[in-house]
Design an enzyme around this catalytic site. Structure first.
Site, PDB file in Angstrom:
ATOM      1  N   ASP A 475      77.267  -7.942  35.299  1.00 52.04           N
ATOM      2  CA  ASP A 475      76.396  -8.745  36.156  1.00 52.04           C
ATOM      3  C   ASP A 475      75.214  -9.314  35.360  1.00 52.04           C
ATOM      4  O   ASP A 475      74.902  -8.841  34.260  1.00 52.04           O
ATOM      5  CB  ASP A 475      75.877  -7.840  37.288  1.00 52.04           C
ATOM      6  CG  ASP A 475      75.606  -8.604  38.569  1.00 52.04           C
ATOM      7  OD1 ASP A 475      75.511  -9.836  38.515  1.00 52.04           O
ATOM      8  OD2 ASP A 475      75.483  -7.955  39.623  1.00 52.04           O
ATOM      9  N   ASP A 542      78.117 -13.974  46.267  1.00 52.32           N
ATOM     10  CA  ASP A 542      77.663 -12.833  47.064  1.00 52.32           C
ATOM     11  C   ASP A 542      77.868 -13.090  48.548  1.00 52.32           C
ATOM     12  O   ASP A 542      77.592 -12.217  49.363  1.00 52.32           O
ATOM     13  CB  ASP A 542      76.181 -12.539  46.782  1.00 52.32           C
ATOM     14  CG  ASP A 542      76.019 -11.652  45.560  1.00 52.32           C
ATOM     15  OD1 ASP A 542      77.035 -11.219  44.989  1.00 52.32           O
ATOM     16  OD2 ASP A 542      74.861 -11.380  45.174  1.00 52.32           O
TER      17      ASP A 542
HETATM   18  C1  GLA Z   1      74.412  -8.903  42.356  1.00 52.13           C
HETATM   19  C2  GLA Z   1      75.921  -8.981  42.483  1.00 52.13           C
HETATM   20  C3  GLA Z   1      76.373  -8.071  43.600  1.00 52.13           C
HETATM   21  C4  GLA Z   1      75.951  -6.656  43.282  1.00 52.13           C
HETATM   22  C5  GLA Z   1      74.444  -6.595  43.079  1.00 52.13           C
HETATM   23  C6  GLA Z   1      74.010  -5.239  42.593  1.00 52.13           C
HETATM   24  O1  GLA Z   1      73.782  -9.441  43.454  1.00 52.13           O
HETATM   25  O2  GLA Z   1      76.320 -10.287  42.716  1.00 52.13           O
HETATM   26  O3  GLA Z   1      77.765  -8.136  43.738  1.00 52.13           O
HETATM   27  O4  GLA Z   1      76.618  -6.188  42.143  1.00 52.13           O
HETATM   28  O5  GLA Z   1      74.005  -7.558  42.144  1.00 52.13           O
HETATM   29  O6  GLA Z   1      72.661  -5.179  42.358  1.00 52.13           O
END
Ligand code: GLA
Length: 778
Positions: A475, A542
């Protein structure tokens, strides 16, 4: 295949040709980019733009050798400013002697075995490479134009290399990866715009005179504008007409420029954004720009799309993942957020296994003091309170349950409240004497520093070695700010960061070739061909809402194949929009991608659980075709519908996802039309068997009950756990040519009708999956 004939160069792939020639003063003039032609017996002159050259006051031209040629009025293969071309140009250089004025002329060319770039991802297994060398003899600067040819996929990848052969320092203020000049055919430009959780919205506009650009200045390719874009002649549709698509194999700041000038010429160029870009070259040094990807099809948007999909699968993602089936994961983020421990994870794993998951991804919060997003980022020590047996213990227990194990990392950032930051406060990106600006309580590590790169490589690899881990979610959750410089110029920072990142990704993916890496940047904030060169799939957004995801995924499909788009079934109402979508819709959308789960299964109601068990079976049966089949968007006759198709390579099996937005009374008849089926063969069409929840019928349930019941009362609640209502029967046997052309007409949608197997109960945000199989009795 590259052919040359006198001063003409022809690049041919299976279906397209690309032609240019060197003129009498050494300029390279672009002739043609379109359907396949051959040079034999062909008059290239027929293809060329014959400029109406005015020798009037507004034209600037080469006074002695070429008084009839104004650079502004012709399609050029590569151009530079201050010699008569007033359009935007891909290059801007500066040195002490010539200022901004450079003049490049053709010097020589070579065809060769393709060579990878140094430190930048290069598409693999090209058929051939053509290199043209242009030189400014006076300034002693060379420009190389590189063309990688991908015959089967009809793609040409291009980049530009600048070489300084002079004693004088050379500043590169702009160096894009290519330039393409086309004759305008009422082109429409489609770009993909967005933001966090709302990525890849398609915007289409007619080109008018002037320049339009999209860009990212966030440090990364960004969700604001994906580097992919498309030009189509105005009359082109999904399956007919001329379409050009473009992308960039790069993850940093980018710029795409499309300019229509007064001569009806369209200039297209893209590459690294010149914003805060200033690269200094000393004698003998060179600068390589990232590869850009160009394709053309006369088979409409779907034709150009397929070229890009095939190219990405065959030549961008690491070859070991091409055609390798991706697992169904359960990701605990939306299920638990930071609030988990081993027993919760094992309970989730047990349920997930029942529902067909094959791998559990442990998301954010497993390390250091990371119980919220204000602490711990940058640290790698396992939180023993949450995971007393460590990663090894959890991994063992998961494997015992028959699930593989995946782990979330966010290695590029740190919280101020972390051991990493406390030990190395000077590792973050910050400008001297200024307080850096946080985002999500975190700062970027300065990846231009070798020791920082090594810290990440060491810690990620040690973690991966510490337990059986088969999957990594990588990420990156902020945009860049406060850029700085170390032993280099400030104008090099953005690019050097990306080079540092690529070194890390390259080392780690080489060390762990069997680990499946998934990219992520708050969803799709860095969804690009650069990342895909190392990680074969990316978490697309997301937003997991079943309807929002249709818009987002449709945008991705223009440039990226389904095997790269990670899509999870989540709970309803969705956490992002609080919209309720049917469980079938959530599945039918995630199936057109790499399907996974992101929910607590015990929060699904009984009806949803029953459907989930059925639908995961359907997905697994056809998973290979969903992930690696040919994708087509299908024509709809109203914006209220969206239809997606995947087709097996042998054309024997076709799956159509049919999605409705808002139900309307007496809606137009549903049509199933396809693309690419064998025209003279019969196919059997059927809908994936349905079961309606009786709660969906509200008070109408009284029509079938012998006494009055309250639709919200206990009896209906109990009944709905055990009893469902059958769906419509839409089964047909039809010739491929009917499906490919007019299409077949489905049963009507529910419109105050009674329920029987001739009525399609779709409801708002409803969806169907149709299975179309070659009739083997043909
Ligand atoms: C980001 C990612 C999510 C998750 C969060 C965790 O927003 O896109 O899928 O992994 O971080 O903090």
């Amino acid at each position: 295949m590259v052919k040359t004939q006198e001063n003409v160069f022809l690049i041919n792939t299976d279906n397209l040709s690309y032609v240019f020639h060197v003129d009498k003063i050494g300029l390279i003039l672009h002739d043609y980019f379109g359907n396949k032609i051959d040079l034999v017996d062909f008059d290239v002159h027929a293809l060329r733009v014959k400029p109406n050259v005015g020798k009037g006051t507004s034209s600037v031209y080469d006074s002695e050798k070429s008084p009839d040629l104004s650079m502004d009025a012709i399609p050029l293969e590569f151009s530079f400013p201050h010699k008569g071309d007033y359009r935007t140009t891909p290059i801007l250089l500066k040195n002490e002697k010539f200022g901004y004025v450079f003049d490049f002329k053709f010097e020589k060319f070579e065809t060769r075995e393709p060579k990878p770039l140094e430190g930048l991802p290069t598409p693999h297994d090209a058929n051939e490479e053509l290199v043209l060398f242009l030189k400014d003899e006076k300034a002693n600067v060379v420009i190389e134009l590189h063309y990688l040819v991908f015959e089967k996929e009809n793609v040409i990848a291009r980049n530009v290399v600048v070489v300084n052969e002079s004693e004088l320092e050379l500043s590169i203020l702009k160096a894009l990866s290519y330039q393409l000049d086309l004759v305008n055919k009422e082109f429409e430009l489609t770009t993909l715009a967005g933001s966090w959780a709302s990525e890849m919205n398609q915007q289409t506009q007619l080109l008018v005179e002037g320049k339009y650009s999209i860009e990212s200045r966030t440090g990364f390719s960004s969700a604001r504008f994906n580097p992919f874009f498309m030009l189509k002649e105005r009359k082109a549709t999904l399956n007919y007409g001329e379409v050009y698509s473009f992308n960039l194999i790069y993850s940093g700041n980018h710029l795409e420029e499309i300019e229509l000038n007064h001569n009806s010429l369209v200039r297209v160029e893209a590459g690294i954004n010149p914003f805060c870009f200033d690269i200094k070259l000393q004698k003998g040094e060179k600068f390589e720009t990232p590869y850009a990807v160009l394709t053309y099809s006369d088979k409409g948007i779907n034709g150009a799309r397929l070229n890009m999909h095939h190219f990405t699968n065959n030549h961008v993602i690491p070859s070991q993942w091409n055609n390798t089936i991706r697992p169904v994961v359960i990701n605990n983020w939306e299920a638990t957020y930071f609030n988990f421990n081993e027993s919760k994870l094992l309970a989730l794993a047990k349920d997930a296994k029942k529902f067909g998951a094959e791998l559990l991804v442990l998301d954010d919060g497993w390390f250091g003091a990371r119980n919220h997003d204000r602490a711990g980022l940058g640290d790698y020590s396992v939180n023993k309170k949450k995971l007393p047996g460590g990663l090894k213990g959890l991994s063992k227990k998961l494997h015992k349950k028959g699930l593989k194990f995946g782990l979330w990392f966010e290695p590029e950032s740190v919280n101020e409240d972390s051991d990493c930051f406390r030990a190395h406060p000077d590792w973050i990106i910050k400008c001297v004497d200024r307080k850096p600006s946080p985002s999500r309580n975190q700062f970027h590590l300065d990846l231009t520093k070798r020791e920082v790169q090594d810290y990440i490589i060491e810690n990620v690899s040690n973690t991966l070695k510490s337990a059986e881990i088969e999957f990594v979610k990588w990420d990156m959750n902020r945009n860049m700010s406060d850029i700085t410089f170390n032993d280099f110029e400030p104008g090099e920072f953005y690019h050097r960061y990306i080079l540092g990142l690529y070194r890390i990704l390259s080392e780690l993916t080489k060390m762990f070739p069997n680990v499946l890496f998934e990219g992520c940047a708050s969803g799709g904030n860095r969804f690009d061909l650069g990342i895909l060169s190392y990680f074969p799939q990316i978490w697309a957004s997301d937003d997991t809402d079943g309807l929002a995801r249709q818009v987002i995924q449709s945008g991705y499909y223009l440039g990226y194949p389904l095997s790269t788009i990670s899509a999870h079934v989540s709970s309803s109402p969705s956490h992002q929009l609080l919209r309720s979508t049917p469980i079938d819709t959530r599945f039918n959308v995630a199936m057109f991608g790499v399907l996974g789960f992101e929910l607590l299964f015990n929060e699904l109601n009984k009806y949803e659980q029953k459907r989930s068990l059925k639908l995961i079976e359907v997905y697994k049966k056809y998973r290979e075709i969903f992930q690696f089949g040919d994708f087509y968007e299908l024509e709809t006759y109203s914006d209220n519908y969206r239809k997606w198709e995947v087709l097996s390579k042998d054309k024997k099996l076709c799956l159509v996802g049919y999605h409705l937005t808002i139900q309307k009374l007496l809606a137009p008849e549903g049509i199933i039309n396809t693309t690419g089926l064998l025209e003279d063969k019969k196919y059997k069409v059927g809908v994936v068997e349905l079961d309606h929840n009786i709660k969906d019928f509200g008070g109408l349930v009284n029509i079938i009950t012998p006494f009055h019941v309250n639709p919200n009362g206990w009896l209906v609640n109990v009944l709905s756990k055990y009893k469902t209502m059958g769906g419509e029967k839409d089964n047909y046997t039809v010739y491929g040519n009917v499906l490919n052309n007019g299409g077949l007409i489905l049963n009507p949608e529910w419109s105050a009708s009674g329920l029987n197997d001739g009525v399609r109960v779709m409801k708002d945000f409803g969806s169907r999956l149709y299975v179309i199989e070659l009739d083997e009795t043909n």
